[in-house]
Every structure is written in C-alpha cells, then in structure tokens.
Scaffold this active site. Sequence first.
Site, short mmCIF file in Angstrom:
data_model
loop_
_atom_site.label_atom_id
_atom_site.label_comp_id
_atom_site.label_asym_id
_atom_site.label_seq_id
_atom_site.Cartn_x
_atom_site.Cartn_y
_atom_site.Cartn_z
N TYR A 36 -3.85 11.78 9.83
CA TYR A 36 -4.50 12.05 8.55
C TYR A 36 -5.07 10.77 7.98
CZ TYR A 36 -0.58 10.00 5.95
OH TYR A 36 0.35 9.13 5.44
N LYS A 147 -1.44 6.56 11.64
CA LYS A 147 -1.28 7.35 10.42
C LYS A 147 -1.06 8.81 10.81
CE LYS A 147 -3.21 7.32 5.72
NZ LYS A 147 -2.12 6.57 5.07
N GLU A 179 7.35 -2.94 4.84
CA GLU A 179 6.40 -2.32 3.92
C GLU A 179 7.16 -1.31 3.08
OE1 GLU A 179 3.41 -0.20 6.13
OE2 GLU A 179 4.87 0.83 7.38
N LEU A 203 1.75 0.04 8.65
CA LEU A 203 0.45 0.70 8.63
C LEU A 203 -0.62 -0.30 8.22
CD1 LEU A 203 -0.96 3.55 8.78
CD2 LEU A 203 -0.84 3.53 6.29
#
Length: 281
Positions: A36, A147, A179, A203
């Site tokens: 996505y 992702k 993160e 990411l």
Amino acid sequence: MTPDQSLVYLNGHYQPLCDAKISVLDRGFLFGDGVYEVIPSYRGRLFYLDDHLSRLAKSLNSIRMTPPHSTTQWSEIFQPLLDPTKDQYIYLQITRGVAAKRDHSFSDDLTPTIFVMSADMAPIEHLRSGTQALTIEDTRWHLCNVKATTLLANILLRQEALDQQCAEAILIKNGLVLEGAASNIFVVKDGVILTPPQASNILPGITRKVVIELIQSQRIPFQEVAISTETLDHADEIWLTSSTREIIPVTELNSRSVSSGTIGPMWHRINTLFQEKKAHD
C-alpha cells in the site's frame, strides 16, 4: 456526503464506498498479500508523488509484482478523488489478486486488485505541547522497508502505546532505535540531528526524506547513524515523522520529560520550513 457514499476506485471503476466489493478469495484478504501507499494532498496537490510511486514500485518488486500503471496514469486515477479545497491523503492498496483457491503458492498470471480512496487529514495534535511515546522491543518481520499490508505487528505495538496514553511506540532492537510503529524518528543531541540509517529494518519514509532535504539545505549538522537507547534517553529533542502526521515533537518518553519537557527550537525551525514547502510544492 456520508462516509459510505464517498467515491472510491476499485479495479478500473469509480463507485460509492458502500458498493465496493472484493472476493473473499482475494489474496490480500486471505494472506495480507499486497502493498500500500499513503500520499498526502494539500488543496488538491499531491505532495512528493514521484517519490511515493517510486517507493510503491520498490515494494511491488520486492513481492514479485509489477507496477500496473505509470505515474501519469496513477495521477489521473487519483484526481477525481481529491477535493481542491481540502488537505487529504490518498490511500492506495494493491493485492496480488484473486486465485481459484486458498493456497500459499501463487502464479504470476493473477490480475492485481487495485483499490484507491481518499480521506481528510485529521487535525495535527500535540503541536503546542508535544506528545508522549514509549519504547517497545521490535517484534516485526525482517522486510520492514516493504510497505506491506501485513501490519499486525505494527498494529499491536502501536496499540500497546495507545493503551498507555502514548501516541506512538518507538521500536528497539538489540539496543538500537529503529523507528516508530507508524513513523520514522529523528533525535537532536548537542546541536546535531540524528536519524537511523536506511536499511531493511526501517521504512523509507517520504516525510523522512523531505525532512532530511530541509536539514541539509540549512547546513545543520546531521548524521544518519545508529542511535542507542542511551542516546535516545538523553536526547535534547525527539521527533516522529509520517505522511499524515507530518513532524510530531515528542516531549515525554517512557513517562519522563525529554530534556526540559517542551518543544525544542530545532523542531520549530524544521517544521516552519516544512510548512513553507507544503504551501509551495
């Protein structure tokens, strides 16, 4: 317009959300087999579209899928879903498609399921006083740079933070800061801005990229470097970045104040530049 009447795009057709349906044999539904992308749009202008679509292509390639559209085609698909008077975001999801039966193995001739919708940006909270976060051991899979729609670990980690009245979980592995569960992280220490280096365990955030560009344009001391939990615990400032929440200052970590417990001057400087960039790009 009620939410269930809002316009969405599904497999080549625009229709009300309430009419959008997929097969129960879709591999995205059965296995989370898909990727996505979330793309901000400010007053109808898509922000860093090329970068988002480049990341989408890398995610698709990582799961052995081919991008189904060009940048121009994607832009044409998105535009009918955008309101030029609002700040919104595009949510784009691509799954491997529908197979004849539930099977872990897949063939390369499936037709991808493509779903796109837009939603209004929620008001950004915590910009006056900062927000709270806590550190949690990272339990996600190895390919965090993809992702993917398989977000169960992220969901549970972030929910643990929310259950403790924190806005985000900052993920730790082997004593190093990675993160947030749904964000990237920056740390300010002794006048230097730090962020973990890009690797498969984080990411490649687009807002992260924008912030790095702004930092470098101002010639502010900056390092992409491994950040220890000790450095995090003694940070002068901590920020979290994402496409929908932009740059969020953290003023409390693990129930303790970050530095003085107020939003720091470096955040104010970078956030001002970010808001200016939003208005003109």
